[in-house]
Design a protein around this motif. Structure first.
Motif, PDB file in Angstrom:
ATOM      1  N   VAL A 180       2.595 -57.414  -7.301  1.00  0.00           N
ATOM      2  CA  VAL A 180       3.443 -57.843  -6.177  1.00  0.00           C
ATOM      3  C   VAL A 180       3.165 -59.301  -5.834  1.00  0.00           C
ATOM      4  O   VAL A 180       4.095 -60.088  -5.580  1.00  0.00           O
ATOM      5  CB  VAL A 180       3.221 -56.937  -4.959  1.00  0.00           C
ATOM      6  CG1 VAL A 180       4.026 -57.447  -3.765  1.00  0.00           C
ATOM      7  CG2 VAL A 180       3.619 -55.501  -5.272  1.00  0.00           C
ATOM      8  N   ASP A 181       1.883 -59.670  -5.818  1.00  0.00           N
ATOM      9  CA  ASP A 181       1.543 -61.060  -5.533  1.00  0.00           C
ATOM     10  C   ASP A 181       2.154 -62.002  -6.572  1.00  0.00           C
ATOM     11  O   ASP A 181       2.615 -63.102  -6.237  1.00  0.00           O
ATOM     12  CB  ASP A 181       0.025 -61.242  -5.511  1.00  0.00           C
ATOM     13  CG  ASP A 181      -0.631 -60.603  -4.297  1.00  0.00           C
ATOM     14  OD1 ASP A 181       0.111 -60.143  -3.409  1.00  0.00           O
ATOM     15  OD2 ASP A 181      -1.868 -60.554  -4.245  1.00  0.00           O
ATOM     16  N   LYS A 182       2.142 -61.559  -7.825  1.00  0.00           N
ATOM     17  CA  LYS A 182       2.753 -62.378  -8.892  1.00  0.00           C
ATOM     18  C   LYS A 182       4.256 -62.525  -8.657  1.00  0.00           C
ATOM     19  O   LYS A 182       4.828 -63.609  -8.845  1.00  0.00           O
ATOM     20  CB  LYS A 182       2.484 -61.707 -10.241  1.00  0.00           C
ATOM     21  CG  LYS A 182       3.051 -62.475 -11.444  1.00  0.00           C
ATOM     22  CD  LYS A 182       2.357 -63.808 -11.613  1.00  0.00           C
ATOM     23  CE  LYS A 182       2.723 -64.468 -12.942  1.00  0.00           C
ATOM     24  NZ  LYS A 182       4.143 -64.678 -13.116  1.00  0.00           N
ATOM     25  N   LEU A 183       4.896 -61.444  -8.223  1.00  0.00           N
ATOM     26  CA  LEU A 183       6.319 -61.516  -7.915  1.00  0.00           C
ATOM     27  C   LEU A 183       6.579 -62.517  -6.783  1.00  0.00           C
ATOM     28  O   LEU A 183       7.520 -63.315  -6.848  1.00  0.00           O
ATOM     29  CB  LEU A 183       6.828 -60.122  -7.519  1.00  0.00           C
ATOM     30  CG  LEU A 183       8.247 -60.038  -6.954  1.00  0.00           C
ATOM     31  CD1 LEU A 183       9.260 -60.549  -7.974  1.00  0.00           C
ATOM     32  CD2 LEU A 183       8.583 -58.618  -6.532  1.00  0.00           C
ATOM     33  N   ILE A 184       5.734 -62.468  -5.756  1.00  0.00           N
ATOM     34  CA  ILE A 184       5.889 -63.392  -4.621  1.00  0.00           C
ATOM     35  C   ILE A 184       5.820 -64.840  -5.098  1.00  0.00           C
ATOM     36  O   ILE A 184       6.628 -65.682  -4.682  1.00  0.00           O
ATOM     37  CB  ILE A 184       4.796 -63.112  -3.559  1.00  0.00           C
ATOM     38  CG1 ILE A 184       4.997 -61.730  -2.940  1.00  0.00           C
ATOM     39  CG2 ILE A 184       4.822 -64.184  -2.472  1.00  0.00           C
ATOM     40  CD1 ILE A 184       3.851 -61.275  -2.057  1.00  0.00           C
ATOM     41  N   TYR A 209       3.862 -54.846   0.499  1.00  0.00           N
ATOM     42  CA  TYR A 209       4.285 -56.241   0.409  1.00  0.00           C
ATOM     43  C   TYR A 209       3.213 -57.164  -0.157  1.00  0.00           C
ATOM     44  O   TYR A 209       3.280 -58.369   0.019  1.00  0.00           O
ATOM     45  CB  TYR A 209       4.726 -56.737   1.789  1.00  0.00           C
ATOM     46  CG  TYR A 209       6.030 -56.127   2.251  1.00  0.00           C
ATOM     47  CD1 TYR A 209       7.211 -56.858   2.213  1.00  0.00           C
ATOM     48  CD2 TYR A 209       6.086 -54.818   2.715  1.00  0.00           C
ATOM     49  CE1 TYR A 209       8.410 -56.304   2.619  1.00  0.00           C
ATOM     50  CE2 TYR A 209       7.279 -54.248   3.128  1.00  0.00           C
ATOM     51  CZ  TYR A 209       8.440 -54.987   3.076  1.00  0.00           C
ATOM     52  OH  TYR A 209       9.628 -54.433   3.485  1.00  0.00           O
ATOM     53  N   GLY A 210       2.222 -56.611  -0.837  1.00  0.00           N
ATOM     54  CA  GLY A 210       1.219 -57.448  -1.480  1.00  0.00           C
ATOM     55  C   GLY A 210       0.087 -57.843  -0.559  1.00  0.00           C
ATOM     56  O   GLY A 210      -0.106 -57.266   0.510  1.00  0.00           O
ATOM     57  N   SER A 211      -0.666 -58.837  -0.958  1.00  0.00           N
ATOM     58  CA  SER A 211      -1.840 -59.274  -0.198  1.00  0.00           C
ATOM     59  C   SER A 211      -1.429 -59.766   1.187  1.00  0.00           C
ATOM     60  O   SER A 211      -0.510 -60.591   1.304  1.00  0.00           O
ATOM     61  CB  SER A 211      -2.568 -60.399  -0.935  1.00  0.00           C
ATOM     62  OG  SER A 211      -3.079 -59.945  -2.164  1.00  0.00           O
ATOM     63  N   PRO A 212      -2.093 -59.285   2.232  1.00  0.00           N
ATOM     64  CA  PRO A 212      -1.761 -59.718   3.595  1.00  0.00           C
ATOM     65  C   PRO A 212      -1.831 -61.225   3.773  1.00  0.00           C
ATOM     66  O   PRO A 212      -1.085 -61.790   4.578  1.00  0.00           O
ATOM     67  CB  PRO A 212      -2.812 -59.005   4.454  1.00  0.00           C
ATOM     68  CG  PRO A 212      -3.214 -57.811   3.659  1.00  0.00           C
ATOM     69  CD  PRO A 212      -3.165 -58.257   2.225  1.00  0.00           C
ATOM     70  N   SER A 213      -2.725 -61.873   3.038  1.00  0.00           N
ATOM     71  CA  SER A 213      -2.884 -63.319   3.185  1.00  0.00           C
ATOM     72  C   SER A 213      -1.622 -64.086   2.807  1.00  0.00           C
ATOM     73  O   SER A 213      -1.419 -65.217   3.270  1.00  0.00           O
ATOM     74  CB  SER A 213      -4.061 -63.811   2.326  1.00  0.00           C
ATOM     75  OG  SER A 213      -3.836 -63.516   0.953  1.00  0.00           O
TER      76      SER A 213
END
Length: 352
Positions: free
Chosen positions: A263-267, A337-341
Motif C-alpha cells: 500500500v505504501d508503494k502504491l501511495i 490505508y498503509g503506514s499512518p505516517s
C-alpha cells in the motif's frame, strides 16, 4: 562494563525504593499479559510502557550485583513485550526502539534480536532484518532450544526472500499499471473511467467504519452494494462474536508488513493523489481479502465482498450498531490505508 552502561543516566535508589520499583514493574507486566491474552494489544502495550518508564530510571548501588541483574532481566522482558505489542499494532519504529534497548541491556537476548528483525522487516529494511537473524543464531549457541531457534530463523529468511521477490514484482506491475493509466504521464490528472468502480467504498460518507476497503475492478453500477444487500433476508449473517473475529482477521491482514509495504508503494507511485490511490487500492486489498472471504463462507468475488460488508454493517450501522464494534471497525479501516505516517487515510477521508 554492561552494568556501567546500564547504570548510565539512572538514579541511584535504596533497597526499599528498588523493591517498590520491581514490584511495580512485575504488576505492570502481569496486567499487560492479562490484556494480551484477552486480545487487547493496545491496553497491554500501555501497561508495559508504564513499567518501562519506571524501570529505566533507577539502579541499585554498584555493589548490589544481584539486584541490578534483577532490574536488567525484568526491564529486558518488558522491553521485549513492548516490542511484541508494537509489532502487533504495526508500530515499527516503537518496536525497533524497544528491541534496541533490550539488546543494549543483554547482547545475547535472542528474542530481542528476533523482534528487531521483525521491526526492520516492517520498515522495509530486509537486509538489516537478515543481519539480526544472524545475531539470533549466534545468541542461540549452547541453548537447549537452539535447533528450534535456528529453524525459526530459516523460516524468517525464506519469508524475507519471498517479500523481496514480491516487492520487485510489485514495482514492475505498478510501473506498468502507471504507464497504461497515465499516472506517470502528462495526463496524470485524468483517471481512467473505471476509477469510481475500483474505489469501492469511497461513495459512503468518510470515516464511517468502512473496514472492508475497496472492491476489485468491475462495474460498480452492476455490483450489489452493502446497503442493498442489508435488506436481503437470505444473505449471510454473523453473530456479534463472529463479526468481532472477522474484524480481527481483517486487521491482521491489513497490518501485515507485506501488505502495508504494498500500500505504501502504491501511495508513492500515485504521488499521494487520493483519487488515483483509491482507484488502485481495490486490486491490492482484494489479494488479502480473498482468503478471508473464503474462510468466512463468502464468495471470493466483488459480490461476496459486498455481502461481507453488509454482515459487518449489522453491528456498525443503524439501530443495531454496537459502539465498541464501530470503534474497532474504524481502527481496521484506517489500517487499510498503509503506514499512518503517510497520512493517506486523512488525505482520502478528511482532505488533510
Amino acid at each position: 562494563k554492561k552494568r556501567d552502561e546500564h547504570a548510565r543516566g539512572r538514579v541511584l535508589i535504596d533497597m526499599h525504593g528498588l523493591k517498590m520499583a520491581l514490584d511495580f514493574g512485575q504488576k505492570c507486566k502481569k496486567d499487560g499479559l492479562i490484556e494480551w491474552q484477552r486480545g487487547n494489544a493496545e491496553e497491554a502495550l500501555a501497561s508495559w510502557r508504564q513499567a518501562d518508564e519506571t524501570l529505566h530510571r533507577f539502579r541499585a548501588p554498584a555493589r548490589c550485583i544481584n539486584e541490578n541483574n534483577m532490574i536488567i532481566e525484568l526491564h529486558g522482558a518488558l522491553l521485549r513485550n513492548v516490542a511484541q505489542a508494537a509489532l502487533r499494532l504495526g508500530r515499527w519504529n516503537e518496536a525497533l526502539d524497544a528491541a534496541d534497548r533490550a539488546v543494549e541491556l543483554q547482547q545475547d537476548d535472542h528474542k530481542a534480536w528476533f523482534r528487531r528483525a521483525c521491526a526492520l522487516e516492517g520498515l522495509g529494511d530486509l537486509e538489516g532484518a537478515r543481519k539480526c537473524l544472524a545475531e539470533v543464531e549466534n545468541a542461540a549457541v549452547g541453548r537447549p532450544d537452539r535447533d528450534r531457534i535456528v529453524r525459526d530463523c530459516g523460516q524468517k529468511r525464506e519469508r524475507l526472500q519471498a517479500l523481496q521477490e514480491r516487492h520487485a514484482a510489485d514495482q514492475q506491475r505498478m510501473l506498468q499499471r502507471g504507464l497504461s493509466s497515465g499516472v506517470f504521464s502528462s495526463g496524470r490528472g485524468r483517471l481512467p473511467s473505471s476509477a469510481g468502480a475500483e474505489a469501492g467504498a469511497e461513495a459512503e460518507a468518510p470515516g464511517r467504519g468502512r473496514v472492508e476497503g475497496a472492491a476489485p475492478t468491475g462495474d460498480r453500477r452492476k455490483r450489489p452494494q452493502p446497503a442493498q444487500l442489508a435488506e436481503k433476508k437470505d444473505r449471510k449473517r454473523l453473530t456479534l462474536d463472529g463479526a468481532s473475529d472477522l474484524l480481527d482477521d481483517l486487521e491482521a491482514a491489513y497490518t501485515d508488513p507485506n501488505f502495508v509495504r504494498r500500500v505504501d508503494k502504491l501511495i508513492q507511485d500515485v504521488r499521494f493523489d487520493s483519487r488515483a490511490f483509491m482507484s488502485n487500492l481495490g486490486a491490492v486489498a482484494f489479494d488479502v481479502q480473498t482468503p478471508l472471504l473464503q474462510k468466512w463462507g463468502f464468495e471470493a468475488s466483488a459480490e461476496g465482498l459486498a455481502e461481507m460488508r453488509a454482515a459487518l454493517r449489522d453491528f456498525t450501522r443503524g439501530a443495531g450498531a454496537d459502539a465498541r464494534m464501530q470503534t474497532r471497525a474504524e481502527t481496521v479501516n484506517r489500517a487499510l490505508y498503509g503506514s499512518p505516517s503517510l497520512r493517506m487515510y486523512e488525505r482520502v477521508n478528511l482532505g488533510a
